[in-house]
Design a protein around this motif. Sequence first.
Motif, PDB file in Angstrom:
ATOM      1  N   ILE A   1      -3.761 -13.928   5.368  1.00 43.10           N
ATOM      2  CA  ILE A   1      -3.859 -14.794   4.419  1.00 43.10           C
ATOM      3  C   ILE A   1      -4.425 -14.119   2.317  1.00 43.10           C
ATOM      4  O   ILE A   1      -3.958 -15.392   1.773  1.00 43.10           O
ATOM      5  CB  ILE A   1      -5.417 -15.667   4.917  1.00 43.10           C
ATOM      6  CG1 ILE A   1      -5.073 -16.078   6.116  1.00 43.10           C
ATOM      7  CG2 ILE A   1      -6.123 -16.198   3.594  1.00 43.10           C
ATOM      8  CD1 ILE A   1      -5.064 -17.737   5.911  1.00 43.10           C
ATOM      9  N   GLN A   2      -4.573 -12.859   2.952  1.00 48.86           N
ATOM     10  CA  GLN A   2      -4.583 -12.135   1.958  1.00 48.86           C
ATOM     11  C   GLN A   2      -3.320 -12.143   0.702  1.00 48.86           C
ATOM     12  O   GLN A   2      -3.269 -11.887  -0.205  1.00 48.86           O
ATOM     13  CB  GLN A   2      -5.416 -10.499   2.097  1.00 48.86           C
ATOM     14  CG  GLN A   2      -5.780 -10.084   0.532  1.00 48.86           C
ATOM     15  CD  GLN A   2      -6.481  -9.000   1.185  1.00 48.86           C
ATOM     16  OE1 GLN A   2      -7.499  -8.203   2.269  1.00 48.86           O
ATOM     17  NE2 GLN A   2      -6.483  -7.720  -0.194  1.00 48.86           N
TER      18      GLN A   2
ATOM     19  N   SER B   1      -1.034 -14.124   1.731  1.00 50.19           N
ATOM     20  CA  SER B   1      -0.054 -15.749   1.488  1.00 50.19           C
ATOM     21  C   SER B   1      -0.755 -16.124   0.556  1.00 50.19           C
ATOM     22  O   SER B   1      -0.421 -17.200  -0.602  1.00 50.19           O
ATOM     23  CB  SER B   1       0.074 -16.585   2.648  1.00 50.19           C
ATOM     24  OG  SER B   1      -1.278 -16.292   3.390  1.00 50.19           O
ATOM     25  N   VAL B   2      -2.085 -15.911   0.452  1.00 56.69           N
ATOM     26  CA  VAL B   2      -2.700 -17.055  -0.504  1.00 56.69           C
ATOM     27  C   VAL B   2      -2.162 -17.196  -1.798  1.00 56.69           C
ATOM     28  O   VAL B   2      -1.405 -17.656  -2.707  1.00 56.69           O
ATOM     29  CB  VAL B   2      -4.129 -17.509  -0.006  1.00 56.69           C
ATOM     30  CG1 VAL B   2      -5.095 -17.435  -1.798  1.00 56.69           C
ATOM     31  CG2 VAL B   2      -4.422 -17.655   1.318  1.00 56.69           C
TER      32      VAL B   2
ATOM     33  N   ARG C   1      -7.142 -12.034   8.902  1.00 58.17           N
ATOM     34  CA  ARG C   1      -7.465 -11.677   7.766  1.00 58.17           C
ATOM     35  C   ARG C   1      -5.926 -10.929   6.687  1.00 58.17           C
ATOM     36  O   ARG C   1      -5.994 -11.648   5.343  1.00 58.17           O
ATOM     37  CB  ARG C   1      -8.459 -11.164   7.065  1.00 58.17           C
ATOM     38  CG  ARG C   1      -8.650 -11.007   5.613  1.00 58.17           C
ATOM     39  CD  ARG C   1     -10.549 -10.699   6.262  1.00 58.17           C
ATOM     40  NE  ARG C   1     -10.059  -8.570   6.264  1.00 58.17           N
ATOM     41  CZ  ARG C   1     -11.262  -7.989   6.541  1.00 58.17           C
ATOM     42  NH1 ARG C   1     -12.776  -8.698   6.562  1.00 58.17           N
ATOM     43  NH2 ARG C   1     -10.810  -6.836   7.428  1.00 58.17           N
TER      44      ARG C   1
ATOM     45  N   GLU D   1      -2.980 -21.144  10.638  1.00 58.72           N
ATOM     46  CA  GLU D   1      -3.626 -19.947  11.619  1.00 58.72           C
ATOM     47  C   GLU D   1      -4.500 -20.382  13.098  1.00 58.72           C
ATOM     48  O   GLU D   1      -4.500 -19.942  13.957  1.00 58.72           O
ATOM     49  CB  GLU D   1      -4.410 -18.950  10.789  1.00 58.72           C
ATOM     50  CG  GLU D   1      -3.394 -18.272   9.502  1.00 58.72           C
ATOM     51  CD  GLU D   1      -2.347 -17.532  10.524  1.00 58.72           C
ATOM     52  OE1 GLU D   1      -3.012 -16.627  11.322  1.00 58.72           O
ATOM     53  OE2 GLU D   1      -1.706 -16.930   9.578  1.00 58.72           O
TER      54      GLU D   1
ATOM     55  N   SER E   1     -10.271 -19.096   0.119  1.00 64.09           N
ATOM     56  CA  SER E   1      -9.223 -19.153   0.027  1.00 64.09           C
ATOM     57  C   SER E   1      -9.168 -20.683  -1.707  1.00 64.09           C
ATOM     58  O   SER E   1      -8.633 -19.775  -2.179  1.00 64.09           O
ATOM     59  CB  SER E   1      -8.504 -19.671   0.371  1.00 64.09           C
ATOM     60  OG  SER E   1      -8.355 -18.126   1.178  1.00 64.09           O
TER      61      SER E   1
ATOM     62  N   GLU F   1     -10.867 -19.835   5.204  1.00 68.93           N
ATOM     63  CA  GLU F   1     -10.561 -21.341   4.272  1.00 68.93           C
ATOM     64  C   GLU F   1     -11.541 -21.200   2.744  1.00 68.93           C
ATOM     65  O   GLU F   1     -10.758 -21.638   1.606  1.00 68.93           O
ATOM     66  CB  GLU F   1     -10.761 -22.275   4.693  1.00 68.93           C
ATOM     67  CG  GLU F   1     -10.362 -23.779   3.530  1.00 68.93           C
ATOM     68  CD  GLU F   1     -10.392 -25.010   5.234  1.00 68.93           C
ATOM     69  OE1 GLU F   1      -9.687 -25.713   4.660  1.00 68.93           O
ATOM     70  OE2 GLU F   1     -10.819 -24.717   5.908  1.00 68.93           O
TER      71      GLU F   1
ATOM     72  N   VAL G   1      -3.146 -24.026   0.618  1.00 70.60           N
ATOM     73  CA  VAL G   1      -4.099 -23.115   0.828  1.00 70.60           C
ATOM     74  C   VAL G   1      -4.380 -23.006   2.144  1.00 70.60           C
ATOM     75  O   VAL G   1      -4.536 -22.976   2.590  1.00 70.60           O
ATOM     76  CB  VAL G   1      -4.629 -22.611   0.184  1.00 70.60           C
ATOM     77  CG1 VAL G   1      -5.989 -21.219   0.694  1.00 70.60           C
ATOM     78  CG2 VAL G   1      -4.415 -22.198  -1.122  1.00 70.60           C
TER      79      VAL G   1
ATOM     80  N   LEU H   1      -2.442 -23.189   5.429  1.00 72.50           N
ATOM     81  CA  LEU H   1      -1.988 -21.856   5.973  1.00 72.50           C
ATOM     82  C   LEU H   1      -3.334 -21.399   6.173  1.00 72.50           C
ATOM     83  O   LEU H   1      -2.987 -20.710   8.091  1.00 72.50           O
ATOM     84  CB  LEU H   1      -2.600 -20.691   4.571  1.00 72.50           C
ATOM     85  CG  LEU H   1      -1.142 -20.733   3.638  1.00 72.50           C
ATOM     86  CD1 LEU H   1      -1.626 -19.550   2.234  1.00 72.50           C
ATOM     87  CD2 LEU H   1      -0.030 -20.424   4.429  1.00 72.50           C
ATOM     88  N   VAL H   2      -4.717 -21.879   6.311  1.00 68.59           N
ATOM     89  CA  VAL H   2      -5.748 -21.862   6.956  1.00 68.59           C
ATOM     90  C   VAL H   2      -6.172 -22.135   8.858  1.00 68.59           C
ATOM     91  O   VAL H   2      -5.735 -22.019   9.706  1.00 68.59           O
ATOM     92  CB  VAL H   2      -6.799 -21.945   6.708  1.00 68.59           C
ATOM     93  CG1 VAL H   2      -8.037 -21.678   7.827  1.00 68.59           C
ATOM     94  CG2 VAL H   2      -6.748 -20.860   5.633  1.00 68.59           C
TER      95      VAL H   2
END
Length: 673
Positions: free
Chosen positions: A599-600, A602-603, A596, A501, A439, A436, A494, A497-498
Amino acid sequence: METLIPTINRLQEVFLTVGAEIIQLPQIVVVGSQSSGKSSVLESLVGRDFLPRGSGIVTRRPLVLQLVNVAPLRERLGTENGSGVKQNAQNSHPGVKAEEWGTFLHCKNQIFTDFLEIRREIEAETERSSGDNKGISPEPIYLKIFSPNVLNLTLVDLPGITKVPVGDQPEDIEAQVQEMILYFISNPNSLILAVSPANSDLATSDALKLAREVDPDGRRTLLVVSKLDLMDAGTDALEVLLGRVIPVKLGIIGVVNRSQHDINTQKSLEDSMRDEQAFLQRHYPSLASRAGSRYLAKTLSRLLMHHIRDCLPDLKTRVTVLSTQYQARLNDYGQPVEDHSATLLQIVTKFASDYCNTIEGTARHIQTSELCGGARICYIFHETFGRTLQSIDPLGGLTDLDILTAIRNATGPRPALFVPEVSFELLVKRQIKRLEEPSLRCVELVHEELQRIIQHCSSFSTQELLRFPKLHDSIVEVVTGLLRKRLPITNEMVHNLVAIELAYINTKHPDFTDAAQVSASVNSQQAEALDGGKHWKNEKVAEEKTPATGFGSPSKGQAINLLDTAVPASRKLSAREQRDCEVIQRLIKCYFLIVRKGIQDSVPKTVMHFLVNHVKEHLQSELVGQLYKQALLKELLIESQDTAQQRTEVAQMLEALKKANNIISEIRETHLW
């Protein structure tokens, strides 16, 4: 050829009206030491006494002297139409009823027919600028003399070279005078008239020394040897005049100056020139035709005309180039505002377009020194943010003891037969939480770059915006406010997003390895699986036979506290514990890499959608909605005083350059040869 010097004089007047010296015009610069006879040489060229005289440093400001040949008064009064230079001079002052007269630039529309008044005006103007303490000033005095007895010339008389301060003069008077002289003679379009007295050693001439510094080849230097009549008895300057002592390419001319007695008795310059010619005939008969004040005037006029002819092509090119540059500058400043509504909409639309183009990489002004705009955002996504995520260890901060503790806590009071799933979820969430912070830092970096683009567009893309400081500040405020409003929304997305997950650990993910497969893989990697199992059983039996600390029979009289037993910080793990730890570690690593990767990906998409693209799509409407108000139009479109003044100065300079171009164009090529 005769029109060249008046043409340069007209050019000089054109550029003086705007107070700028952007073009170095051809002229003759007179250089010499104090009392070397400079003033007498100049007065002999004019044929009248008009320069201040006295002891010490008298010339304390540069005197730009333009000599203009005109027709005699009788001819001007009797002839309605003249031709060439005479007609031009007549037209400049058609009502003058004098044979000779002078005008100063600082005394507009005032004509001086008395040369004593010209001298007094030079002294008064010098004191107005330099004071009465013998100090010097680099600001020139411009004097134009009209006479039928002069040849067309442009000369600059400079203060005499001095060594020792006198009176209230500053201690660095020598350096000031030399700096002023070097400024004028460094002009490659100038001719240097070095004056050196005959009764001093030419090898120690300060005038020649300074001339050599800027003209080492001597192509622009003419030497005048003054005071030929004051040499010691039995000596002469023949070797010097013939160039055998120090050669000078443009020549060496000897003259005889008026003595102080001649000045005190007011001996006329005509009588002095007759006596000068007689002296030259007696002492230098072979050089008499190539010496004297009259020959000096003809030589200077001829040299200046040829020098102007050589400089004219470059001068014309210089004027053309400067005209183009000043026209471009004037276009940048724009015209005074007439339609406030249209101007505001135009500027706002252009700013929004430039802002979006900078992000897209299609802006007109592209930085070459560093990344900016969309390129920097791309670098933040794929280099800064990507590398940061890749550097995060999936198992960072997790020790074997942490894993064992989680396993035991997940089983409660019952010994575990299998690795509990709850311990895996607990530990993997802890690792996912670490994604997080980088991000959110990615969002912050993109936000900072969007702020930098505002300044980039203000400085490079929208020159018109700089004309209106209030409008500039308002646009910056609106865009900054829009970015500030979108920042928490983007951060929240953002963060979500975390949180998404963390909300559900999908152990059925297609890329996630099943726990049974991981356990089987771990068991197969053990070289002695069976022996290991027996060893584990024996170890278990041994553990049961060995009483643990804190669980043995207490001594008599001691209280029993089961929680006082310290947990060892590190110990050797059993085979089963090693197996359980490795299973959990592999599962965490596998699932962490899946998250990861997501996240890499989607952020950056989230940042682009909720921040970058939203700002691009709503920037213009936001600017128009907040700034396009009738009550604000005039206030926002008030120009800064500097912009208005600079526009006026540039417009005046452009007009002067156009006049200069027209003046040069009047000279036909056939007149140059």
